[in-house]
Write a protein that holds these residues in place. Sequence first.
Motif, PDB file in Angstrom:
ATOM      1  N   THR A   1       2.261  -1.977   4.646  1.00 39.01           N
ATOM      2  CA  THR A   1       2.014  -0.535   4.641  1.00 39.01           C
ATOM      3  C   THR A   1       3.245   0.133   5.249  1.00 39.01           C
ATOM      4  OG1 THR A   1       1.166  -0.246   6.885  1.00 39.01           O
ATOM      5  CG2 THR A   1      -0.398  -1.054   5.254  1.00 39.01           C
TER       6      THR A   1
ATOM      7  N   CYS B   1       0.864  -1.182   0.000  1.00 39.18           N
ATOM      8  CA  CYS B   1       0.000   0.000   0.000  1.00 39.18           C
ATOM      9  C   CYS B   1       0.899   1.230   0.000  1.00 39.18           C
ATOM     10  CB  CYS B   1      -0.889   0.024   1.230  1.00 39.18           C
ATOM     11  SG  CYS B   1      -1.863  -1.470   1.395  1.00 39.18           S
ATOM     12  N   MET B   2       0.690   2.086  -0.978  1.00 41.58           N
ATOM     13  CA  MET B   2       1.618   3.202  -1.137  1.00 41.58           C
ATOM     14  C   MET B   2       0.862   4.524  -1.172  1.00 41.58           C
ATOM     15  SD  MET B   2       4.163   3.813  -4.331  1.00 41.58           S
ATOM     16  CE  MET B   2       3.113   4.840  -5.339  1.00 41.58           C
ATOM     17  N   SER B   3       1.260   5.435  -0.314  1.00 42.56           N
ATOM     18  CA  SER B   3       0.648   6.757  -0.400  1.00 42.56           C
ATOM     19  C   SER B   3       1.624   7.721  -1.050  1.00 42.56           C
ATOM     20  CB  SER B   3       0.166   7.251   0.967  1.00 42.56           C
ATOM     21  OG  SER B   3       1.244   7.529   1.802  1.00 42.56           O
TER      22      SER B   3
ATOM     23  N   ASP C   1       6.819   3.751   2.654  1.00 44.59           N
ATOM     24  CA  ASP C   1       6.302   2.828   1.643  1.00 44.59           C
ATOM     25  C   ASP C   1       7.406   2.434   0.669  1.00 44.59           C
ATOM     26  OD1 ASP C   1       4.033   3.355   3.021  1.00 44.59           O
ATOM     27  OD2 ASP C   1       3.158   4.671   1.508  1.00 44.59           O
TER      28      ASP C   1
ATOM     29  N   THR D   1      -2.606   2.165  -4.592  1.00 47.12           N
ATOM     30  CA  THR D   1      -2.673   3.544  -4.116  1.00 47.12           C
ATOM     31  C   THR D   1      -4.090   4.054  -4.234  1.00 47.12           C
ATOM     32  OG1 THR D   1      -0.401   4.039  -4.763  1.00 47.12           O
ATOM     33  CG2 THR D   1      -1.880   5.911  -4.576  1.00 47.12           C
TER      34      THR D   1
ATOM     35  N   ASN E   1      -0.225  11.772   8.717  1.00 46.62           N
ATOM     36  CA  ASN E   1       0.307  11.066   9.891  1.00 46.62           C
ATOM     37  C   ASN E   1      -0.724  10.314  10.716  1.00 46.62           C
ATOM     38  OD1 ASN E   1       1.965  13.999   9.940  1.00 46.62           O
ATOM     39  ND2 ASN E   1       3.169  12.141   9.836  1.00 46.62           N
ATOM     40  N   GLY E   2      -1.533   9.549  10.069  1.00 40.35           N
ATOM     41  CA  GLY E   2      -2.534   8.820  10.840  1.00 40.35           C
ATOM     42  C   GLY E   2      -1.937   7.626  11.564  1.00 40.35           C
TER      43      GLY E   2
ATOM     44  N   ARG F   1       4.728   2.767   8.316  1.00 39.59           N
ATOM     45  CA  ARG F   1       4.362   3.098   9.701  1.00 39.59           C
ATOM     46  C   ARG F   1       3.315   4.197   9.716  1.00 39.59           C
ATOM     47  NH1 ARG F   1       8.421   6.355  13.582  1.00 39.59           N
ATOM     48  NH2 ARG F   1       7.476   8.129  12.559  1.00 39.59           N
TER      49      ARG F   1
ATOM     50  N   PRO G   1      -7.776  10.531  -1.343  1.00 40.21           N
ATOM     51  CA  PRO G   1      -7.527   9.774  -0.111  1.00 40.21           C
ATOM     52  C   PRO G   1      -7.799  10.626   1.123  1.00 40.21           C
ATOM     53  CG  PRO G   1      -5.453  10.468  -1.087  1.00 40.21           C
ATOM     54  CD  PRO G   1      -6.535  10.953  -2.012  1.00 40.21           C
TER      55      PRO G   1
ATOM     56  N   LEU H   1      -8.531  -0.306   0.439  1.00 34.83           N
ATOM     57  CA  LEU H   1      -7.421  -1.248   0.309  1.00 34.83           C
ATOM     58  C   LEU H   1      -7.844  -2.652   0.745  1.00 34.83           C
ATOM     59  CD1 LEU H   1      -4.608   1.075   1.703  1.00 34.83           C
ATOM     60  CD2 LEU H   1      -4.874   0.352  -0.681  1.00 34.83           C
TER      61      LEU H   1
ATOM     62  N   ASN I   1       5.665   7.912  -0.297  1.00 37.26           N
ATOM     63  CA  ASN I   1       5.823   8.028   1.158  1.00 37.26           C
ATOM     64  C   ASN I   1       7.075   7.245   1.580  1.00 37.26           C
ATOM     65  OD1 ASN I   1       5.034   8.651   3.830  1.00 37.26           O
ATOM     66  ND2 ASN I   1       4.119   6.608   4.026  1.00 37.26           N
TER      67      ASN I   1
ATOM     68  N   VAL J   1      -3.535   2.829   9.020  1.00 35.50           N
ATOM     69  CA  VAL J   1      -3.967   1.908   7.973  1.00 35.50           C
ATOM     70  C   VAL J   1      -3.590   0.452   8.267  1.00 35.50           C
ATOM     71  CG1 VAL J   1      -3.689   1.321   5.526  1.00 35.50           C
ATOM     72  CG2 VAL J   1      -4.174   3.676   6.203  1.00 35.50           C
TER      73      VAL J   1
ATOM     74  N   VAL K   1      -9.405   5.185   3.248  1.00 34.60           N
ATOM     75  CA  VAL K   1      -8.344   4.520   2.489  1.00 34.60           C
ATOM     76  C   VAL K   1      -8.284   3.034   2.835  1.00 34.60           C
ATOM     77  CG1 VAL K   1      -5.818   4.350   2.353  1.00 34.60           C
ATOM     78  CG2 VAL K   1      -6.932   6.575   2.085  1.00 34.60           C
TER      79      VAL K   1
HETATM   80  N1  AMP Z   1      -3.879   6.899  -0.198  1.00 37.80           N
HETATM   81  C1  AMP Z   1      -3.250   5.754   0.130  1.00 37.80           C
HETATM   82  N2  AMP Z   1      -3.114   4.772  -0.772  1.00 37.80           N
HETATM   83  C2  AMP Z   1      -2.494   3.608  -0.460  1.00 37.80           C
HETATM   84  N3  AMP Z   1      -1.957   3.370   0.731  1.00 37.80           N
HETATM   85  C3  AMP Z   1      -2.052   4.314   1.675  1.00 37.80           C
HETATM   86  C4  AMP Z   1      -2.698   5.556   1.437  1.00 37.80           C
HETATM   87  N4  AMP Z   1      -2.640   6.297   2.569  1.00 37.80           N
HETATM   88  C5  AMP Z   1      -1.979   5.544   3.470  1.00 37.80           C
HETATM   89  N5  AMP Z   1      -1.623   4.356   2.944  1.00 37.80           N
HETATM   90  C6  AMP Z   1      -0.839   3.277   3.582  1.00 37.80           C
HETATM   91  O1  AMP Z   1      -0.989   3.340   4.971  1.00 37.80           O
HETATM   92  C7  AMP Z   1       0.244   3.637   5.603  1.00 37.80           C
HETATM   93  C8  AMP Z   1       0.006   4.451   6.831  1.00 37.80           C
HETATM   94  O2  AMP Z   1      -0.723   5.591   6.487  1.00 37.80           O
HETATM   95  P1  AMP Z   1      -1.556   6.435   7.530  1.00 37.80           P
HETATM   96  O3  AMP Z   1      -2.305   5.465   8.361  1.00 37.80           O
HETATM   97  O4  AMP Z   1      -2.404   7.298   6.672  1.00 37.80           O
HETATM   98  O5  AMP Z   1      -0.526   7.218   8.290  1.00 37.80           O
HETATM   99  C9  AMP Z   1       1.082   4.285   4.508  1.00 37.80           C
HETATM  100  O6  AMP Z   1       2.457   4.155   4.770  1.00 37.80           O
HETATM  101  C10 AMP Z   1       0.629   3.480   3.310  1.00 37.80           C
HETATM  102  O7  AMP Z   1       1.254   2.226   3.295  1.00 37.80           O
END
Ligand code: AMP
Lengths: 312, 269
Positions: B137, B30-32, B63, B85, B145-146, B139, B113, B123, B60, B149, B119
């Motif tokens: 994914t 999973c790549m942001s 990722d 993504t 910065n959630g 971290r 997203p 996924l 990211n 995922v 998201v």
């Molecule tokens: N828009 C996105 N599309 C795909 N993977 C995502 C996306 N946003 C977050 N992720 C995956 O979730 C991880 C943690 O993201 P987050 O929970 O948003 O901080 C990222 O490192 C990605 O691996």
Amino acid sequence: MTGIYAENSEGIFKKSVLEAASYASQISTDGVTAICIGSPNDGEADKLAKYGVTKLIIVEGLTAFDAQNYSKAMAAHLAGIKTLVIANTYEGKALAPRVAVLMNASLATNVVALPDTSNGFVVKRGVFSGKGFAHVQLSRENKIVAITPNSIELKENQVSIVVEKTAVSETGNLTKITASNKAAGKIPLTEAEIVVSAGRGMKGPENWGMVEELAGLLGAATACSKPVSDMDWRPHSEHVGQTGITIKPNLYIAIGISGAIQHLAGVSSSKVIVVINKDPEAPFFKAADYGIVGDAFEVLPQLIAAAKAAQN
Amino acid sequence: MFIFYAKLLFSSHFLCLILQQSINMKILVCMSVVPDTTTKITFTDNNTKFNTAGVQFIINPYDELSLTKALEITEKSGGSVTVATVGLADADAVIRKALAIGANDAIRINANPSDGQFVAEQLAAIAQQGAYDMVLTGRESIDYNGGQVCGLLGALLNWPSVNVCTKMDVIDGKAHFERDIDGGRETIEAVLPVVASAQKDLCEPRIPNMKGIMAARTKPLTVVEPIAVDGFGQYNSFENPIAKQAVKLFDAQNAAQLIDALKNEAKVI
Ligand SMILES: Nc1ncnc2c1ncn2[C@@H]1O[C@H](COP(=O)(O)O)[C@@H](O)[C@H]1O
Ligand SMILES: Cc1cc2nc3c(=O)[nH]c(=O)nc-3n(C[C@H](O)[C@H](O)[C@H](O)COP(=O)(O)OP(=O)(O)OC[C@H]3O[C@@H](n4cnc5c(N)ncnc54)[C@H](O)[C@@H]3O)c2cc1C
């Protein structure tokens, strides 16, 4: 009813749990229930009662942390809890999203302030690695608020507490912890109130004695910049910044660190920043409250002497 | 004829040996797509939107690590790496970069997203359709910065989830991790399928070479429409941190004054 996750750190409820309790008791009108997995030491329940927790549910029977099992065990005790407050520790971060799915909650992580409830439920959370904040409206009936350690002030609210014990049986673990290595006796960086940090300006690992001595005198944890851990001068667990640990201590002392934007991303929320650098143009001075333009090898011995004097 | 089949059997068996048990790991990364780490963060439209003007977007950083690790695992065990993504068409250029680094194919879920919960639901739907052995994914996404995922996916798929991993490997059909815990590290093994998130130190990120960039042009990038998801809430507004006051400097010869100020003025020691 508001709930908190009372993370059990070898029988102890750390400050981050008390912060969650303070948060919960300030937004709740009908008490706070804490859920603890494992067995807290004697007297720990009283610590929670001091910060407004009216009921502690102790769930026994799970031997090792497993996010899937823990979240399920928690979900079994969430009846009536609409808002759950969890500290953003590694364990909290592993659990919060899983519990959010189980309780169909809106989830906000990195929350740094009490919610604004004048129009719905709006939380303030850190975004863009410390370079911004967002005000987010949580719309689902159930909510999980994961708070950043050191952002919520402890607020005493002595109540009396009821303790309940239950047990679950550990079945079908899909993960197994095979070894654990905790730096015994050291203050974890994310929880430290004072952090002494040093960068490439220290020239080599042999010079960290002074950094550690100053940290010891101040009761501080030590940290470092990325190149310092990349070169193995210091352990990786000390690397702070965008790709390292994000910290928010009351005092951050940066010695021989230039203040690159990626470094600042992990430390700029510190309450007070002190910079010691021989270059007056070092970008870090722009983010600092106090500073000394000077050679670390001259300044540090003086600081150590002054810190010693201040102790006596 | 018989000889032909025997040969085929023999050679595929041989291939298996080369590929070490050949368990053919199917990995979803999973790549942001996030603003470059040096971006100055500002907001527009009355502070309701992130200002993307002049901003360069990148994979990211976490990722990049999980992608590299997925390639290392499949190179050893056999299998394939798919990148997913959630993003609009402007993410395609960055997705091509992931294909150039070595992913076999990519899926873009055509939606803004808006938050981690939206998201993760998207996924999870992709992960369910693809029969993956592992979903990786980062971290956290360095934009919003959630850090949500990985755990959300674990719960949605009812798989184990292991976050902030500094090591990952698959041996004899089991996943092995080292991960950060508060105040240390631990090693942990998990049955497949599993969701795991990458922490720094996992590996050295690979950068695309010319051959990879050429190959990426023709690798499949499938665009799918999002599934409907219950709303979780919305971003009302943004703000920048309050600017610091000018730094108060002390003389290098009088470092003791600094300790005094920290004690009696700032009251932090
Ligand atoms: N828009 C996105 N599309 C795909 N993977 C995502 C996306 N946003 C977050 N992720 C995956 O979730 C991880 C943690 O993201 P987050 O929970 O948003 O901080 C990222 O490192 C990605 O691996
Ligand atoms: C994607 C990405 C992510 C990154 N993530 C991080 C991160 O998470 N954390 C991080 O720290 N960096 C990170 N970086 C690296 C960052 O850009 C800087 O390169 C790094 O922070 C510099 O470390 P430093 O300040 O220790 O070293 P330098 O930049 O070399 O600075 C050394 C400083 O010490 C001063 N100095 C030298 N000698 C003395 C002396 N005797 N006394 C006093 N001062 C002295 C110098 O004036 C200088 O300011 C990242 C970079 C990228 C591209």
